[in-house]
Design a protein around this motif. Structure first.
Motif, mmCIF file in Angstrom:
data_model
loop_
_atom_site.group_PDB
_atom_site.id
_atom_site.type_symbol
_atom_site.label_atom_id
_atom_site.label_comp_id
_atom_site.label_asym_id
_atom_site.label_seq_id
_atom_site.Cartn_x
_atom_site.Cartn_y
_atom_site.Cartn_z
ATOM 1 N N VAL A 1 -12.508 49.573 -21.781
ATOM 2 C CA VAL A 1 -13.741 50.365 -21.817
ATOM 3 C C VAL A 1 -14.766 49.695 -20.912
ATOM 4 C CG1 VAL A 1 -15.555 51.330 -23.284
ATOM 5 C CG2 VAL A 1 -13.219 51.128 -24.160
ATOM 6 N N SER A 2 -15.368 50.476 -20.030
ATOM 7 C CA SER A 2 -16.254 49.908 -19.013
ATOM 8 C C SER A 2 -17.451 49.160 -19.605
ATOM 9 C CB SER A 2 -16.761 51.020 -18.087
ATOM 10 O OG SER A 2 -17.453 52.010 -18.834
ATOM 11 N N ALA A 3 -17.935 49.596 -20.764
ATOM 12 C CA ALA A 3 -19.122 48.966 -21.353
ATOM 13 C C ALA A 3 -18.822 47.599 -21.961
ATOM 14 C CB ALA A 3 -19.726 49.877 -22.420
ATOM 15 N N VAL A 4 -17.538 47.288 -22.170
ATOM 16 C CA VAL A 4 -17.144 46.033 -22.823
ATOM 17 C C VAL A 4 -17.048 44.923 -21.781
ATOM 18 C CG1 VAL A 4 -15.342 44.872 -24.143
ATOM 19 C CG2 VAL A 4 -15.923 47.249 -24.643
ATOM 20 N N SER A 5 -17.749 43.825 -22.025
ATOM 21 C CA SER A 5 -17.713 42.685 -21.103
ATOM 22 C C SER A 5 -16.643 41.674 -21.484
ATOM 23 C CB SER A 5 -19.079 41.992 -21.074
ATOM 24 O OG SER A 5 -19.414 41.496 -22.363
ATOM 25 N N ALA B 1 -21.526 48.322 -38.628
ATOM 26 C CA ALA B 1 -22.390 49.503 -38.575
ATOM 27 C C ALA B 1 -22.993 49.710 -37.191
ATOM 28 C CB ALA B 1 -23.502 49.375 -39.620
ATOM 29 N N ASP B 2 -23.275 48.628 -36.462
ATOM 30 C CA ASP B 2 -23.883 48.793 -35.147
ATOM 31 C C ASP B 2 -22.949 49.476 -34.161
ATOM 32 O OD1 ASP B 2 -22.146 46.695 -35.065
ATOM 33 O OD2 ASP B 2 -23.629 45.185 -34.516
ATOM 34 N N VAL C 1 -23.891 53.709 -25.095
ATOM 35 C CA VAL C 1 -23.817 55.139 -25.394
ATOM 36 C C VAL C 1 -22.719 55.392 -26.412
ATOM 37 C CG1 VAL C 1 -24.697 55.822 -23.145
ATOM 38 C CG2 VAL C 1 -22.247 55.543 -23.450
ATOM 39 N N GLN C 2 -22.887 56.468 -27.192
ATOM 40 C CA GLN C 2 -21.981 56.765 -28.280
ATOM 41 C C GLN C 2 -20.542 56.982 -27.796
ATOM 42 O OE1 GLN C 2 -22.833 56.502 -31.435
ATOM 43 N NE2 GLN C 2 -20.743 56.919 -32.076
ATOM 44 N N THR C 3 -20.367 57.579 -26.620
ATOM 45 C CA THR C 3 -19.011 57.815 -26.125
ATOM 46 C C THR C 3 -18.271 56.501 -25.888
ATOM 47 O OG1 THR C 3 -19.945 57.974 -23.878
ATOM 48 C CG2 THR C 3 -19.566 60.042 -25.074
ATOM 49 N N ASP C 4 -18.985 55.476 -25.403
ATOM 50 C CA ASP C 4 -18.347 54.168 -25.203
ATOM 51 C C ASP C 4 -18.013 53.510 -26.536
ATOM 52 O OD1 ASP C 4 -18.333 54.273 -22.445
ATOM 53 O OD2 ASP C 4 -20.300 53.337 -22.238
ATOM 54 N N LYS C 5 -18.893 53.671 -27.504
ATOM 55 C CA LYS C 5 -18.592 53.127 -28.834
ATOM 56 C C LYS C 5 -17.348 53.783 -29.408
ATOM 57 C CE LYS C 5 -23.381 52.027 -30.152
ATOM 58 N NZ LYS C 5 -24.461 52.286 -31.148
#
Length: 859
Positions: free
Chosen positions: A101-105, A290-291, A265-269
């Protein structure tokens, strides 16, 4: 205003399709704007200028990388047995899948982390024996060296004795004149002694070299022992931090992001959750914090729909006709759609809390139904007496609609006043809610008349239509209530509300954690699993920073970390401390601190304050240090738990100011409307009483746990930190609505010649039915949100429902009439000078009604 609304209402009734199509177009435009420009809602409730934010900004500057967000994935075996090797490998692969996932570092593998911790611990445990063995070996070498030195010293003494003998022999030979004859022998002996001495010097040099090596080895061992003591000290402080539970059944994975989690963003979550969930090995369940897992994509749930259904039932009982019962709901729903969609269209440019649109829905739905009901009820009464439909719609819109505009404006002012608190997210919530109320007012005074024009006389049931203009619809005479009854009612109602308000004395504010989520939700399971497997405090991890007055040498870093960690561990509510990072210039340190209890506990809140009170920290006595002073270390505390505590305390501190603003506003508005000093005082005191009763009810249920099973409160805890301020603003507006619709009837009766006490009963009779229905509808709508799927909305819905219940049925219908009866004519007293300067606000449109009289049935 009344005449303008009369013309709007009459025109809308005569051209209903134009108005209806205009509102449908407005809904389409609002929806399109939301789709085109809407952004991501956030679960963050940050407030600029708080200590947590200051420390976070400093941390971001000093140690880049620690300011990114992280979320937890909790893996646990379904049968409670220890994780197998295959399951551990599968969990590692599942976590690695999230990196796509692109948002994950990055991700933190719990088993690698735990193995590293175990290896470090094993090395620390083995080090003392290794050092002891090395010391024993060095001591044995020292003993051998000492023995060799003794032998060398003995040989040197023997050589020195031989030299002395040779020197004496040479001296005797010289005296006897025989030196020349024996010189060759003397020279040979001297050469032999010199050779022996040279050999001794060489051996002494070797012994000295070995001694230096032994001394260096001893110094190195001493340094290692010191480092070992510091390393053991740090390891002991961090011993409570684990990534795999002691029984091996649970593993705690970490998903890291470049930005705070609420900014993802919710889609990345959802992509992260999907990637991990699909790769979890058989026999293992995974739950998410929860986050990461919280989602408010569904604004309306089953409870909310049930609330609207109950409102429809109330309207059917009151109207006894299908069309006028459906109309307020249709009007309100359309207004909600326009208001909320328009507000969400700005979520791409304005940071908007996830609770904000839900609050807009809640308020706009409730007030929209009520405001439309007020106009419909007035119209129905006029039609019953034989008034022309279009004329009646215009008059209802100019009278009750005028009151609706005023009441709605009062609610909007109270909500917009949230901006004076200096809390940005609260100001945005109030502004969006005020806008939604404004749209509800607009639909009430435009769309309601249009729909009433379409209905014609079908606004009445068949039986009522058959008796239009009949004597039964004339107003009945009134008689004043008995004084004894008024006194008893006032005392009983006031005492009841005061008792209900008592729990508010112990109200504790906070922001929701995983325990407020449904028990079958992944957030709740993750939270409780972490608490049971790793300790409650892991859910409320703090980030503590230490700014040193001087730069620390590279060799002194561990000593500094150990000294500060030891000082932090001295607090009884700290269970573990681990270094988290050091700045490049080594004058700024960060630590991970695990409290004893969760983020919402009183002990954690106290711990945050206690840690901040340590600054400047004097940790110089906790470790031997020569390279830098630890007597002036500035301590900072950050982290999600710290931020929540700061936000709650900030909101708690601004509540008195906001309450004072609202109370003052209440008195000014009511003085202008009712041209009285006593009526506003009574109304405002009643509002304060109902407000604190609502606070008490919320505290008893959601903090104390009373009736917890009935309301689904499985884990009582602190009250939502911004709930008291929101309740204050919203209930103030609604209380003024009911006060307006009841007391204006009393004033009209008094102005038209009825005595003060009879006018109280006349006004109560005039508005009681519609206010009762309106209050029940609001309670139904707000009550539906008590069972919302969004944790933060439940106490809000409950507090509003209880506040309306107490204010409408106890304060406005019992306490206010009783006090006004007891005060009598003095209730309408106003100093002459004040009467002259106050504007004349004809809220009920009395002048308009005189110009357009309602037909009166003959007796």
């Amino acid at each position: 205003m009344a005449n303008l609304l009369y013309r709007i209402g009459r025109s809308a009734a005569m051209r209903p399709l134009v108005v209806i199509l205009a509102w449908i177009l407005a809904l389409a435009v609002a929806g399109g704007s939301f789709v085109a420009f809407g952004g991501t809602l956030t679960d963050s409730f940050s407030i600029p200028g708080l200590e947590t934010e200051r420390v976070t900004d400093q941390l971001s500057e000093e140690i880049p990388g620690l300011d990114g967000g992280s979320a937890r994935a909790v893996f646990h075996t379904e049968d409670g047995t220890e994780l197998t090797t295959e399951q551990r490998e599968g969990i590692s692969e599942a976590l690695a899948a999230a990196e796509d996932v692109s948002a994950v570092s990055g991700v933190v593998d719990p088993f690698i982390t735990q193995a590293q911790l175990a290896e470090q611990r094993a090395q620390l445990d083995a080090a003392p024996q290794q050092i002891a063995d090395a010391r024993a070996e060095i001591e044995a070498g020292q003993a051998q060296l000492d023995a060799g030195q003794e032998q060398l010293d003995a040989a040197r003494a023997e050589l020195e004795a031989g030299q002395a003998q040779l020197d004496a022999a040479i001296a005797q030979a010289r005296e006897a004149g025989m030196y020349e004859a024996a010189q060759a022998e003397f020279d040979a002996q001297q050469a032999q002694l010199d050779a022996g001495l040279a050999q001794l010097e060489e051996q002494q040099s070797e012994i000295s070299t070995q001694q230096e090596q032994i001394d260096a080895g001893l110094a190195e061992l001493t340094a290692q022992e010191a480092q070992l003591a510091l390393g053991t000290q740090l390891a002991d402080a961090a011993a409570g931090i684990r990534s795999v539970s002691e029984d091996g059944t649970t593993a705690l994975g970490l998903i890291q992001f470049d930005t705070p989690v609420y900014g993802v963003v919710q889609t990345d979550k959802e992509a992260v959750i999907e990637a991990i969930s699909t790769a979890v090995p058989e026999g293992v369940s995974v739950d998410f914090s929860a986050d990461l897992a919280s989602d408010v994509s569904g604004i309306l749930g089953v409870g909310e729909v049930v609330g609207v259904a109950l409102a429809f039932v109330v309207l059917m009982v009151m109207m006894r006709a299908i069309w006028p019962a459906v109309q307020p709901i249709l009007t309100s729903v359309l207004g909600v759609g326009v208001g909320v969609a328009t507000a969400l269209a700005f979520s791409g440019t304005v940071e908007m809390s996830s609770v904000t649109p839900v609050l807009g829905v809640m308020l706009a739905l409730a007030v929209g139904i009520d405001y439309s009901l007020f106009i419909v009820n007035r119209h129905r009464q006029q039609v019953k007496r034989g008034m022309d439909v279009h004329e009646s719609v215009g008059l209802a819109n100019g009278t009750s609609g005028n009151a609706v505009v005023f009441a709605g404006t009062t609610v909007m002012v109270a909500l917009l006043a949230l901006n004076v608190t200096g809390v940005p997210f609260l100001g945005i919530m109030g502004t969006v809610a005020a806008f939604c109320v404004a749209v509800a007012v607009l639909t009430a005074v435009t769309l309601t008349p249009a729909l009433l024009g379409l209905m014609g006389t079908r606004v009445l049931g068949a039986k009522a239509r058959a008796s239009i203009g009949a004597p039964e619809h004339a107003e009945a005479p009134v008689a004043a209530m008995r004084t004894g009854r008024a006194v008893l009612a006032f005392l009983a109602a006031s005492a009841a509300l005061l008792v209900i308000a008592l729990p508010a004395m112990s109200m504790r504010l906070g922001l929701p954690d995983g325990t407020q989520e449904p028990q079958d939700s992944t957030q709740y399971i993750a939270y409780t699993t972490i608490g049971s497997a790793f300790g409650e405090g892991v859910n409320g991890t703090l980030l503590v920073t230490a700014a040193l007055p001087e730069v620390v040498t590279e060799d002194g870093v561990i000593a500094t970390q150990a000294a500060i960690a030891t000082a932090l561990m001295e607090h009884e509510d700290v269970t573990a401390v681990a270094p988290a990072g050091v700045s490049d210039d080594r004058d700024f340190f960060a630590f991970q601190v695990i409290p004893a209890e969760g983020p919402s506990s009183e002990s954690t809140a106290a711990l945050v304050h206690d840690l901040r009170a340590l600054s400047p920290l004097d940790a110089s006595g906790t470790a031997a240090r020569d390279d830098a002073s630890l007597s002036e270390v500035e301590i900072g505390v950050a982290g999600e738990a710290s931020g929540n505590i700061d936000v709650s305390e900030k909101l708690d501190s601004v509540l008195p100011l906001y309450l004072a603003i609202v109370v003052g506003l209440s008195i000014i508005i009511l003085v202008i409307v009712f041209r009285s000093l006593i009526v506003p005082l009574i109304a405002t005191l009643g509002f304060v009483l109902s407000l604190f009763a609502a606070f008490g009810a919320v505290t008893a249920v959601f903090q104390w746990g009373w009736l917890s099973d009935l309301f689904g409160v499985h884990d009582p805890g602190p009250i939502l930190s911004f709930l008291p301020i929101l309740l204050t603003g919203i209930l103030f507006g609604l209380a003024m609505d009911y006060q307006l619709f009841l007391t204006t009837g009393m004033r009209e009766a008094y102005v038209h010649g009825m005595n003060a006490r009879e006018s109280v009963v006349a006004g109560l009779r005039h508005g009681r039915a519609v206010v009762t229905a309106a209050a029940i509808i609001m309670i139904s709508v707000f009550g539906g949100f008590v069972f919302s799927h969004i944790a933060m909305i439940r106490p809000m819905g409950f507090g509003l429902a209880m506040g309306v219940l107490f204010d409408a049925f106890v304060v406005r219908m019992v306490i206010v009439p009783s006090l006004m009866h007891l005060v009598g004519d003095k209730a309408w007293w106003l100093p002459g000078w004040l009467d002259r300067i106050l504007p004349n606000v004809d809220v009920e449109g009395a002048a308009l009604e005189r110009a357009h009289p309602v037909p009166h049935a003959s007796a």
